[in-house]
Design a protein around this motif. Structure first.
Motif, mmCIF file in Angstrom:
data_model
loop_
_atom_site.group_PDB
_atom_site.id
_atom_site.type_symbol
_atom_site.label_atom_id
_atom_site.label_comp_id
_atom_site.label_asym_id
_atom_site.label_seq_id
_atom_site.Cartn_x
_atom_site.Cartn_y
_atom_site.Cartn_z
ATOM 1 N N GLY A 80 -17.999 33.381 30.687
ATOM 2 C CA GLY A 80 -16.932 33.125 31.638
ATOM 3 C C GLY A 80 -17.174 32.093 32.713
ATOM 4 N N ALA A 81 -18.222 31.256 32.553
ATOM 5 C CA ALA A 81 -18.443 30.216 33.551
ATOM 6 C C ALA A 81 -17.529 29.034 33.265
ATOM 7 C CB ALA A 81 -19.901 29.757 33.521
ATOM 8 N N SER A 82 -16.862 28.517 34.310
ATOM 9 C CA SER A 82 -16.027 27.335 34.113
ATOM 10 C C SER A 82 -16.929 26.111 34.114
ATOM 11 C CB SER A 82 -15.011 27.234 35.243
ATOM 12 O OG SER A 82 -15.676 26.980 36.454
ATOM 13 N N PRO A 83 -16.476 25.000 33.472
ATOM 14 C CA PRO A 83 -17.308 23.790 33.449
ATOM 15 C C PRO A 83 -17.718 23.351 34.855
ATOM 16 C CG PRO A 83 -15.439 23.546 31.981
ATOM 17 C CD PRO A 83 -15.236 24.842 32.704
ATOM 18 N N LYS B 69 -17.755 22.580 23.445
ATOM 19 C CA LYS B 69 -17.404 23.960 23.138
ATOM 20 C C LYS B 69 -18.643 24.835 23.308
ATOM 21 C CE LYS B 69 -13.207 23.676 22.248
ATOM 22 N NZ LYS B 69 -12.314 24.546 23.030
ATOM 23 N N GLU C 151 -11.055 24.037 29.185
ATOM 24 C CA GLU C 151 -12.277 24.828 29.206
ATOM 25 C C GLU C 151 -12.244 25.843 30.343
ATOM 26 O OE1 GLU C 151 -15.066 25.549 27.636
ATOM 27 O OE2 GLU C 151 -14.223 24.510 25.913
ATOM 28 N N LYS C 152 -11.604 25.437 31.428
ATOM 29 C CA LYS C 152 -11.572 26.318 32.599
ATOM 30 C C LYS C 152 -10.754 27.566 32.305
ATOM 31 C CE LYS C 152 -10.827 26.197 37.526
ATOM 32 N NZ LYS C 152 -10.151 25.543 38.640
ATOM 33 N N ALA D 130 -12.563 29.717 29.835
ATOM 34 C CA ALA D 130 -13.667 30.420 30.468
ATOM 35 C C ALA D 130 -13.166 31.635 31.234
ATOM 36 C CB ALA D 130 -14.418 29.470 31.400
ATOM 37 N N GLN D 131 -12.051 31.431 31.922
ATOM 38 C CA GLN D 131 -11.481 32.525 32.716
ATOM 39 C C GLN D 131 -11.031 33.681 31.816
ATOM 40 O OE1 GLN D 131 -8.386 31.155 35.269
ATOM 41 N NE2 GLN D 131 -8.397 33.026 36.507
ATOM 42 N N LYS E 245 -21.118 29.835 29.678
ATOM 43 C CA LYS E 245 -19.711 29.584 29.393
ATOM 44 C C LYS E 245 -19.111 30.715 28.574
ATOM 45 C CE LYS E 245 -17.947 25.633 28.854
ATOM 46 N NZ LYS E 245 -17.577 24.352 28.227
#
Lengths: 420, 241
Positions: A317-320, A412, B74-75, B78-79, A314
Motif C-alpha cells: 500500500g505504499a504510494s510512489p 508495477k 499507481e497511487k 496503492a491505496q 508498494k
C-alpha cells in the motif's frame, strides 16, 4: 514534510543499513574534507606570500649606472656613464617619482668601537631611503636633511652591527670608526622584511666628501607613485629618457642604466598566485565532481538494491510518492550530515594547522622583532564556499537518487518484486 | 466481489508476444476460499497479480467490489491495495532489515497509524500466529513456516476484504504447509475472501472452489462437493499419463 513517523521510519532504515549509510556518507564527507584542505592550503600559501611582499615598499624602483652597450650619436659603445648629484635633482622632480635617494659606493667597510670591530656595509643615502626600503628605526632617528645639508658624520647602525659593537650598551651619541673615520651614532635600525641587519647608513653628502666622491652617485632608489603596472612602467621609461638625454646614451640601453622595478615583479608574482589559485580551483572542482560521481554511484546502487523492498512496500500500500520521499529524505539526511562532518573535520584540521603556523610565526617574530618568516599564513576557507560545496553534493545525491527511485517507484509492484 | 469478463494479458518477450491470459470470465463472491490451479505457464500467477492489482491487463474488464479496475494510477492502486487487499507470497517478501513486528506493522504505517499503536497491533497479530516470542527477530533468523506466518499476519493487519496468496506453501514442507493452510482456513471463517494459487492438489482440496487454468483459459471450476470426485479423476489422469 515534517512528519515524526516518517523520520522514525527513515532513521530506523539508516540504523539498520550501516554499511550503505557509511559508504554514502563517506564519499560526501571525504569530498568536502579534501576540498577544504585544498582550498585552505591554497589560501594559506597565497596569504603568506602576499604578506611577505607587502612588508617592503612594493612600489620601489632601483637605478644604477654602467657602461653603454649601444653606439649613440656617433659615440662608441663601452662609454662609462657617471651619475651625479645633478641626476638626483632631475629624477627627484620627474612626475610620478615619490621618494628619491642616491647612493655613492664607498670603499672599505671596517667598523670599530673601542676594542670591538667588524666588517659591515656602509650605505650612503638620502633620508628618503627609509621609505623606499622600509627601514624600521629601533632607537634614535634615520639620516635627516640637516645631515645631508651639513654633510654631518652621522651613522645609523643596523641592529646586528650595534649588537656586535656595543653589546647592549647605549650607542646613541657614541662614535664608531668607519674606515678609521669617527661617525656619531644617531640611530639604530632594522631592514623591513629581512632577518639580517648588517647595513649602516650614512648621509650621501658625507660619503662623497669624506671618501673623495666629489658629486658622484652610483645608484638611485626611488618609489614610484603608480597604481598599475603600465603607469609604473611609463614612469620608469620617463626616468630613463631624462637621464639618457642628459648623459647622451640610448634610453633603451639596459647596460648604461640598469633599472629594477619592484612593482613589475610583484605583479608578476601575483599573476603566478592567480594561476595557482585557478589551478587549485580546477583541482577542487575535480574533487567535487569525483564526490558527486561517488554519491551518484552509491545512490544508484542503493536504489537498485532496494527495488525489491520498494515492490514489497508498494504491494502493501505504499504510494510512489511515499517511496520516493523515503529514499530521497534518507539520501538528503545522510549527505547533509556527512557533508557537515567533512566540513567540521576539514575546518578543524586547517584551524589546527593555522594555530601551529601562527605559533611558528610568533616564535620567529619574537627573535626577529615583529618580522616573522613564513610563506604559509591563515590557511582557512571562505565558509560560503564550503557550504556551497556541501549543498552541491547534497543536491547531486538527491538528483542521483531521484531518477532511479522514480523509476523504481513507478514500475508495477510485481516487476519490482521479481527483482532479486 | 470479484468479477472478470474476457480478460486478456500478454507479455512482450523481446520481439514476440507471449499471450498468457486468453479471455478469463470469473466471479468470486464475498467470503469464498478459492484456489487457482494449473500447470506452470498456464497463467495462474498472472491472474492472481491482476486480481491483486499488482499487474495490469490488456483487454476486458475487472470489477472489484463493483468498481472498475482499469488504468489506475499507481497511487490509487496503492491505496486500494492498502485498504482492501492483503498479499502472501511464496518467497514471503518480508523486508530483510526489519524485524517481525516491524514487518507486520508496515501496512499500518501507510495508513498513517502512529508507531506505538501499530507496533501494539502488530504484536497482537503475531500473538495470534503464535509468534510473539519472535517479534524482535529478523526474517533471516526464522524458519520458512514462521516467515510465512509473519507474512500472513502482515496481510491481515490492515483488515483486508480479500487476501491473495501466491503459492503460500510452495517453499514449505508438507507439515508446515498444512499448518499454514489451517491458519488460512481460520481466516476465511472470519469472513475474509481468500484466493490462493497452488499447483499442489492436496492444498487445493482444502479450499471451497478450484479454478483450473489451462493454456490461459479456465478449463473447469469445481465446487466443494465435487472435490472428492475430482480428486479421483485427477489421480486417474495421472495413472494414465
Amino acid at each position: 514534510m515534517f512528519d515524526i513517523d516518517k523520520w522514525q521510519e527513515i532513521l530506523s532504515t539508516i540504523k539498520k543499513n550501516k554499511m550503505r549509510t557509511f559508504l554514502t556518507g563517506f564519499s560526501v564527507a571525504w569530498g568536502i574534507f579534501m576540498l577544504m584542505i585544498l582550498l585552505g592550503s591554497g589560501n594559506g600559501l597565497s596569504n603568506g606570500v602576499s604578506e611577505n611582499f607587502t612588508r617592503d615598499a612594493i612600489n620601489g624602483m632601483w637605478l644604477w649606472s654602467g657602461k653603454t652597450s649601444i653606439p649613440y650619436q656617433g659615440m662608441k659603445e663601452g662609454r662609462e656613464i657617471k651619475l651625479t648629484n645633478d641626476d638626483y635633482d632631475i629624477i627627484k622632480d620627474i612626475p610620478g617619482i615619490d621618494k628619491t635617494s642616491g647612493r655613492y659606493f664607498i670603499r672599505g667597510n671596517m667598523f670599530s668601537y673601542g676594542s670591538e670591530y667588524g666588517s659591515y656595509t656602509a650605505i650612503t643615502c638620502h633620508p628618503d631611503l627609509q621609505e623606499v626600503e622600509s627601514i624600521d628605526i629601533v632607537e634614535g632617528r634615520f639620516v635627516n636633511e640637516i645631515d645631508i645639508r651639513e654633510a654631518r658624520k652621522s651613522v645609523v647602525l643596523g641592529k646586528d652591527i650595534y649588537d656586535a659593537l656595543f653589546k647592549g650598551k647605549n650607542a646613541i651619541g657614541e662614535y664608531v670608526r668607519v674606515n678609521n673615520i669617527p661617525f656619531k651614532v644617531v640611530g639604530i635600525c632594522k631592514e623591513g622584511g629581512g632577518t639580517r641587519h648588517r647595513n649602516a647608513y650614512i648621509p650621501v653628502t658625507t660619503g662623497q666628501r669624506v671618501f673623495n666622491g666629489s658629486n658622484r652617485l652610483h645608484n638611485f632608489a626611488v618609489t614610484v607613485d603608480a597604481k598599475t603596472i603600465e603607469e609604473s612602467q611609463a614612469i620608469e621609461t620617463a626616468v630613463r629618457e631624462q637621464v639618457a638625454q642628459k648623459h647622451k646614451f640610448d634610453a633603451t640601453d639596459e647596460s648604461a642604466l640598469g633599472s629594477y622595478n619592484k612593482l613589475e615583479d610583484v605583479m608578476q608574482t601575483m599573476k603566478i598566485f592567480q594561476a595557482i589559485e585557478i589551478f587549485i580551483w580546477i583541482i577542487g572542482t575535480g574533487t567535487l565532481i569525483a564526490g558527486v560521481v561517488g554519491v551518484s554511484n552509491i545512490m544508484l546502487i542503493v536504489v537498485k538494491e532496494r527495488t525489491k523492498e520498494i515492490g514489497i512496500r508498494k504491494a502493501i500500500g505504499a504510494s510512489p510518492a511515499s517511496v520516493i520521499g523515503l529514499i530521497l529524505l534518507e539520501s538528503i539526511l545522510i549527505t547533509t550530515v556527512a557533508g557537515y562532518i567533512g566540513l567540521v573535520l576539514g575546518t578543524g584540521l586547517m584551524e589546527g594547522i593555522n594555530f601551529f603556523v601562527e605559533q611558528q610565526y610568533a616564535a620567529s617574530a619574537a627573535t626577529n622583532g615583529g618580522n616573522g618568516e613564513t610563506i604559509f599564513r591563515n590557511p582557512t576557507v571562505d565558509l560560503n564556499v564550503a557550504v556551497m560545496a556541501t549543498v552541491l553534493l547534497v543536491i547531486a545525491g538527491t538528483i542521483a537518487g531521484y531518477i532511479p527511485a522514480k523509476r523504481a517507484a513507478s514500475i508495477k509492484p510485481i516487476e519490482a518484486l521479481r527483482d532479486e | 466481489m470479484i468479477s472478470l469478463s474476457n480478460v486478456h494479458k500478454s507479455y512482450a518477450m523481446g520481439s514476440s508476444k507471449l499471450h498468457v491470459l486468453k479471455g478469463i470470465d470469473l466471479h468470486i463472491a464475498h467470503g469464498e476460499f478459492v484456489s487457482i490451479m494449473g500447470s506452470s505457464g498456464s497463467g495462474k500467477s498472472t491472474l492472481l497479480n491482476i486480481l491483486g492489482i499488482l499487474d495490469n491487463y490488456d483487454e476486458g474488464t475487472y470489477h472489484l467490489n463493483g468498481k472498475l479496475i482499469k488504468n489506475m494510477s499507481e497511487k490509487q492502486a496503492a491505496q486500494l491495495r492498502n485498504e482492501m487487499l492483503g498479499f502472501v507470497f511464496q518467497s514471503f517478501n518480508l523486508i530483510s532489515f526489519k524485524n517481525a513486528m516491524e514487518n507486520v506493522a508496515l501496512p499500518l504505517y501507510y495508513q498513517g497509524v502512529n508507531r506505538k499503536k501499530r507496533n501494539k497491533i502488530a504484536l497482537e497479530y503475531l500473538d495470534k500466529m503464535g509468534l510473539l516470542p519472535w517479534a524482535n527477530h529478523l526474517p533471516s533468523e526464522m524458519s520458512g513456516g514462521q516467515k510465512q506466518r509473519v507474512a500472513i499476519a502482515r496481510s491481515l493487519i490492515s483488515k483486508p476484504k480479500i487476501i491473495f496468496a501466491d503459492e503460500p506453501t510452495g517453499a514449505l514442507d508438507s507439515a508446515t504447509s498444512f499448518e499454514v493452510m489451517d491458519i488460512l482456513q481460520d481466516i476465511n471463517k472470519e469472513g475474509i475472501t481468500l484466493i490462493i494459487v497452488t499447483h499442489e492438489h492436496d492444498i487445493a482440496a482444502m479450499t471451497q472452489k478450484i479454478i483450473r487454468l489451462h493454456d490461459g483459459k479456465i478449463a473447469e471450476i469445481l465446487e466443494n462437493g465435487e472435490l472428492k470426485d475430482w480428486k479421483h479423476q485427477y489421480k486417474r489422469e495421472l495413472e494414465i499419463a
